[in-house]
Design a protein around this motif. Structure first.
Motif, PDB file in Angstrom:
ATOM      1  N   PRO A  42       0.762  -1.313  -0.075  1.00  0.00           N
ATOM      2  CA  PRO A  42      -0.041   0.109  -0.069  1.00  0.00           C
ATOM      3  C   PRO A  42       1.086   1.034   0.069  1.00  0.00           C
ATOM      4  CG  PRO A  42       0.031  -0.939   2.264  1.00  0.00           C
ATOM      5  CD  PRO A  42       0.791  -2.019   1.249  1.00  0.00           C
ATOM      6  N   VAL A  43       0.392   2.232  -0.687  1.00  0.00           N
ATOM      7  CA  VAL A  43       1.043   3.568  -0.646  1.00  0.00           C
ATOM      8  C   VAL A  43       0.254   4.550   0.346  1.00  0.00           C
ATOM      9  CG1 VAL A  43       1.618   5.572  -2.070  1.00  0.00           C
ATOM     10  CG2 VAL A  43       1.796   3.073  -3.029  1.00  0.00           C
ATOM     11  N   GLY A  44       1.163   5.144   1.099  1.00  0.00           N
ATOM     12  CA  GLY A  44       0.631   6.364   2.200  1.00  0.00           C
ATOM     13  C   GLY A  44      -0.084   5.776   3.344  1.00  0.00           C
ATOM     14  N   PHE A  45      -0.035   4.420   3.632  1.00  0.00           N
ATOM     15  CA  PHE A  45      -0.628   3.901   4.885  1.00  0.00           C
ATOM     16  C   PHE A  45      -0.192   2.421   5.029  1.00  0.00           C
ATOM     17  CE2 PHE A  45      -3.589   2.456   1.673  1.00  0.00           C
ATOM     18  CZ  PHE A  45      -4.465   1.377   2.086  1.00  0.00           C
ATOM     19  N   ASP A  46      -0.291   1.886   6.320  1.00  0.00           N
ATOM     20  CA  ASP A  46       0.295   0.563   6.670  1.00  0.00           C
ATOM     21  C   ASP A  46      -0.738  -0.437   6.590  1.00  0.00           C
ATOM     22  OD1 ASP A  46       2.839   1.176   6.863  1.00  0.00           O
ATOM     23  OD2 ASP A  46       2.487   1.925   9.139  1.00  0.00           O
ATOM     24  N   SER A  47      -1.002  -1.381   5.877  1.00  0.00           N
ATOM     25  CA  SER A  47      -1.836  -2.393   5.629  1.00  0.00           C
ATOM     26  C   SER A  47      -1.304  -3.719   4.699  1.00  0.00           C
ATOM     27  CB  SER A  47      -3.137  -1.827   5.132  1.00  0.00           C
ATOM     28  OG  SER A  47      -4.235  -2.742   5.336  1.00  0.00           O
ATOM     29  N   HIS A  48      -2.541  -4.574   4.586  1.00  0.00           N
ATOM     30  CA  HIS A  48      -1.981  -5.646   3.880  1.00  0.00           C
ATOM     31  C   HIS A  48      -1.821  -4.954   2.331  1.00  0.00           C
ATOM     32  CE1 HIS A  48      -4.048  -7.861   6.856  1.00  0.00           C
ATOM     33  NE2 HIS A  48      -5.045  -6.953   6.903  1.00  0.00           N
ATOM     34  N   ALA A  49      -1.018  -6.084   1.541  1.00  0.00           N
ATOM     35  CA  ALA A  49      -0.591  -5.499   0.250  1.00  0.00           C
ATOM     36  C   ALA A  49      -1.689  -5.770  -0.933  1.00  0.00           C
ATOM     37  CB  ALA A  49       0.441  -6.605  -0.419  1.00  0.00           C
ATOM     38  N   PHE A  50      -1.636  -5.015  -1.898  1.00  0.00           N
ATOM     39  CA  PHE A  50      -2.929  -5.055  -2.711  1.00  0.00           C
ATOM     40  C   PHE A  50      -2.550  -5.773  -4.095  1.00  0.00           C
ATOM     41  CE2 PHE A  50      -4.145  -1.151  -0.718  1.00  0.00           C
ATOM     42  CZ  PHE A  50      -5.107  -0.842  -0.862  1.00  0.00           C
ATOM     43  N   TYR A  51      -3.568  -6.127  -4.762  1.00  0.00           N
ATOM     44  CA  TYR A  51      -3.512  -6.671  -6.025  1.00  0.00           C
ATOM     45  C   TYR A  51      -3.876  -5.450  -6.909  1.00  0.00           C
ATOM     46  CZ  TYR A  51      -2.889 -11.641  -4.785  1.00  0.00           C
ATOM     47  OH  TYR A  51      -2.470 -12.719  -4.470  1.00  0.00           O
ATOM     48  N   ASN A  52      -3.149  -5.276  -8.031  1.00  0.00           N
ATOM     49  CA  ASN A  52      -3.534  -4.025  -8.837  1.00  0.00           C
ATOM     50  C   ASN A  52      -3.419  -4.366 -10.440  1.00  0.00           C
ATOM     51  OD1 ASN A  52      -2.108  -2.271  -6.522  1.00  0.00           O
ATOM     52  ND2 ASN A  52      -3.951  -1.118  -7.413  1.00  0.00           N
ATOM     53  N   PHE A  53      -4.396  -3.891 -11.213  1.00  0.00           N
ATOM     54  CA  PHE A  53      -4.392  -4.275 -12.503  1.00  0.00           C
ATOM     55  C   PHE A  53      -5.164  -3.539 -13.241  1.00  0.00           C
ATOM     56  CE2 PHE A  53      -7.747  -6.988 -11.024  1.00  0.00           C
ATOM     57  CZ  PHE A  53      -8.559  -7.325 -12.053  1.00  0.00           C
ATOM     58  N   VAL A  54      -5.105  -3.455 -14.760  1.00  0.00           N
ATOM     59  CA  VAL A  54      -5.861  -2.342 -15.421  1.00  0.00           C
ATOM     60  C   VAL A  54      -6.597  -3.447 -16.522  1.00  0.00           C
ATOM     61  CG1 VAL A  54      -5.911  -0.745 -17.101  1.00  0.00           C
ATOM     62  CG2 VAL A  54      -4.444  -0.622 -15.057  1.00  0.00           C
ATOM     63  N   ILE A  55      -8.060  -3.246 -16.669  1.00  0.00           N
ATOM     64  CA  ILE A  55      -8.856  -3.719 -17.702  1.00  0.00           C
ATOM     65  C   ILE A  55      -9.397  -2.639 -18.760  1.00  0.00           C
ATOM     66  CG2 ILE A  55     -10.966  -4.801 -18.187  1.00  0.00           C
ATOM     67  CD1 ILE A  55     -10.887  -5.992 -15.209  1.00  0.00           C
ATOM     68  N   GLU A  56      -8.843  -3.405 -19.834  1.00  0.00           N
ATOM     69  CA  GLU A  56      -9.242  -2.611 -21.058  1.00  0.00           C
ATOM     70  C   GLU A  56     -10.684  -2.957 -21.788  1.00  0.00           C
ATOM     71  OE1 GLU A  56      -6.582  -1.718 -24.980  1.00  0.00           O
ATOM     72  OE2 GLU A  56      -7.926  -3.484 -25.383  1.00  0.00           O
ATOM     73  N   LEU A  57     -11.536  -2.021 -21.965  1.00  0.00           N
ATOM     74  CA  LEU A  57     -12.696  -2.497 -22.495  1.00  0.00           C
ATOM     75  C   LEU A  57     -13.565  -1.331 -23.437  1.00  0.00           C
ATOM     76  CD1 LEU A  57     -15.778  -2.310 -20.341  1.00  0.00           C
ATOM     77  CD2 LEU A  57     -13.664  -1.520 -19.377  1.00  0.00           C
ATOM     78  N   GLU A  58     -14.168  -2.113 -24.507  1.00  0.00           N
ATOM     79  CA  GLU A  58     -15.168  -0.881 -25.095  1.00  0.00           C
ATOM     80  C   GLU A  58     -16.566  -0.968 -24.593  1.00  0.00           C
ATOM     81  OE1 GLU A  58     -15.181  -2.613 -29.035  1.00  0.00           O
ATOM     82  OE2 GLU A  58     -13.055  -1.911 -29.366  1.00  0.00           O
ATOM     83  N   THR A  59     -16.864   0.374 -24.221  1.00  0.00           N
ATOM     84  CA  THR A  59     -18.354   0.580 -23.910  1.00  0.00           C
ATOM     85  C   THR A  59     -19.206   1.477 -24.474  1.00  0.00           C
ATOM     86  OG1 THR A  59     -19.524   1.157 -21.623  1.00  0.00           O
ATOM     87  CG2 THR A  59     -17.522   2.295 -22.150  1.00  0.00           C
ATOM     88  N   SER A  60     -20.571   1.108 -24.505  1.00  0.00           N
ATOM     89  CA  SER A  60     -21.413   2.145 -25.209  1.00  0.00           C
ATOM     90  C   SER A  60     -21.931   3.184 -24.217  1.00  0.00           C
ATOM     91  CB  SER A  60     -22.497   1.427 -26.009  1.00  0.00           C
ATOM     92  OG  SER A  60     -23.257   0.455 -24.874  1.00  0.00           O
ATOM     93  N   LEU A  61     -21.627   3.032 -23.018  1.00  0.00           N
ATOM     94  CA  LEU A  61     -22.250   3.934 -21.841  1.00  0.00           C
ATOM     95  C   LEU A  61     -21.348   5.128 -21.820  1.00  0.00           C
ATOM     96  CD1 LEU A  61     -22.302   1.405 -18.691  1.00  0.00           C
ATOM     97  CD2 LEU A  61     -24.118   2.309 -20.201  1.00  0.00           C
TER      98      LEU A  61
END
Length: 160
Positions: A42-61
């Protein structure tokens, strides 16, 4: 259809929430692709580690509709309505890029985290290194090359 990139983060019941993010975003668009999933502190605080990723998609919204749907998903999966930035997350969904939209208001686009945090830049680089960041003019690759602390990320092997 708008090509969009959503940053996903979780540090509570991480495997479950990674899969939930994929399933939920599948309902909001098509042609989904996922970056590698990364383990990071984590960045800026003490806690459990994160899983981070990015999803690409096409949306009509529209941007407003899409943003509203992301908030609904976060609440559905246990995020508190008065959650603070520096705290544990079941599921955090942030629009990183939404087509070529530039906005200083909520949601901020392109999201400034692209320029600050390896856990956003690296996954974005995985998906679209040649993409030009609106208004900035640099490619994701150019930003990635100047990014520090990329070594703070480690790859997580989760089947989506």
């Amino acid at each position: 259809m708008t090509l969009t990139y959503v940053g996903v983060g979780t540090n509570i019941d991480r495997d479950k929430h990674v899969k939930a993010a994929w399933a939920e975003l599948k309902a909001l668009g098509r042609n989904l692709r996922s970056s590698t999933i990364y383990h990071c502190d984590p960045v800026g605080f003490d806690s459990h580690a994160f899983y981070n990723f990015v999803i690409e998609l096409e949306t009509s919204l529209s941007l407003t509709e899409f943003s509203h749907e992301l908030r609904k998903i976060e609440f559905k999966w246990g995020r508190s309505e008065n959650a603070h930035k520096l705290q544990d997350r079941t599921l955090d969904l942030d629009i990183v890029l939404f087509g070529d939209v530039v906005s200083k208001h909520s949601p901020e686009l392109p999201r400034s985290d692209i320029f600050k945090y390896p856990f956003v830049t690296q996954p974005l680089y995985d998906l679209c290194p040649a993409r030009v960041i609106p208004q900035d003019g640099r490619t994701v690759s150019e930003i990635w090359q100047k990014m520090e602390h990329l070594d703070s990320l480690s790859v997580v092997d989760i089947e989506l």
